[in-house]
Design a protein around this motif. Sequence first.
Motif, PDB file in Angstrom:
ATOM      1  N   GLN A 212       0.829  -1.212   0.000  1.00  0.00           N
ATOM      2  CA  GLN A 212       0.000   0.000   0.000  1.00  0.00           C
ATOM      3  C   GLN A 212       0.859   1.256   0.000  1.00  0.00           C
ATOM      4  OE1 GLN A 212      -3.693  -0.233   2.108  1.00  0.00           O
ATOM      5  NE2 GLN A 212      -3.392   1.774   3.043  1.00  0.00           N
ATOM      6  N   SER A 213       1.986   1.189   0.663  1.00  0.00           N
ATOM      7  CA  SER A 213       2.862   2.362   0.732  1.00  0.00           C
ATOM      8  C   SER A 213       3.770   2.493  -0.494  1.00  0.00           C
ATOM      9  CB  SER A 213       3.733   2.291   1.995  1.00  0.00           C
ATOM     10  OG  SER A 213       4.665   1.232   1.907  1.00  0.00           O
TER      11      SER A 213
ATOM     12  N   SER B 230      -0.894   3.909  -8.060  1.00  0.00           N
ATOM     13  CA  SER B 230      -2.342   3.688  -8.125  1.00  0.00           C
ATOM     14  C   SER B 230      -2.761   2.898  -9.363  1.00  0.00           C
ATOM     15  CB  SER B 230      -3.084   5.027  -8.094  1.00  0.00           C
ATOM     16  OG  SER B 230      -2.680   5.842  -9.186  1.00  0.00           O
TER      17      SER B 230
ATOM     18  N   ALA C 121      -5.095  -1.118  -7.064  1.00  0.00           N
ATOM     19  CA  ALA C 121      -4.392  -0.202  -6.157  1.00  0.00           C
ATOM     20  C   ALA C 121      -5.145   1.106  -5.962  1.00  0.00           C
ATOM     21  CB  ALA C 121      -2.983   0.071  -6.682  1.00  0.00           C
TER      22      ALA C 121
ATOM     23  N   LYS D 149      -5.224   2.389  -2.230  1.00  0.00           N
ATOM     24  CA  LYS D 149      -4.473   3.625  -2.012  1.00  0.00           C
ATOM     25  C   LYS D 149      -5.400   4.702  -1.460  1.00  0.00           C
ATOM     26  CE  LYS D 149      -0.592   4.243  -3.409  1.00  0.00           C
ATOM     27  NZ  LYS D 149       0.751   4.056  -2.779  1.00  0.00           N
TER      28      LYS D 149
END
Length: 201
Positions: A154-155, A159, A191, A195
């Motif tokens: 996630q980090s 996207s 994502a 995100k």
Amino acid sequence: MSDLVPGATPGRKRRWGLALLGIVSGTGLALSLGAAPFVAPALRRVCLPFVPASPAQVEVVLRLLKGRRGELVDIGSGDGRIVIAAAKQGFRAVGYELNPWLVWYARYKAWQEGVHHNTRFYISDLWKVDFSEYNNVVIFGVPQMMKSLEEKLQSELKSSARVVACRFSFPNWTAVRESGKGIDTAWLYDAKSFKTTGKKS
């Protein structure tokens, strides 16, 4: 009564003992070195065992990523079958695997299958790799690692990325699609969704 073999001298017996000790020690060392790449991953905080993907699982992964192009990464690539199959579908495919024996085997198989120009395999701990350059991510994980990997991806991911989780889903993300049955089940994540969720939290 003497313990010596008839006709043997103490010096000869000592030399035979040292030779036997050397053979046993050498064999033990060789076995230890040979087993180390397989045992070492199990000693880590989260063990990702090698379980080969079935033909059905490979098919499910490719189905979920149908229409996608560019770089694909298989996290914990094992013997390379996902990477090789993806390369045959036009992806530039990369595998990260901690076990060097499996990496060498995967490289050989990629060469044998004629896709070595579109594949790369690295010996690396997945927690030390930055996955931000990849738009297509595949993971065969275990439940103990999915939350931590979720946070890492996630980090790091853009996207535009898509993530396919096989066998076990991510705990907090919502899949946009699910395919397969039983142990062959896989979940597709966009994502853009996770995100956005990450920014709100």
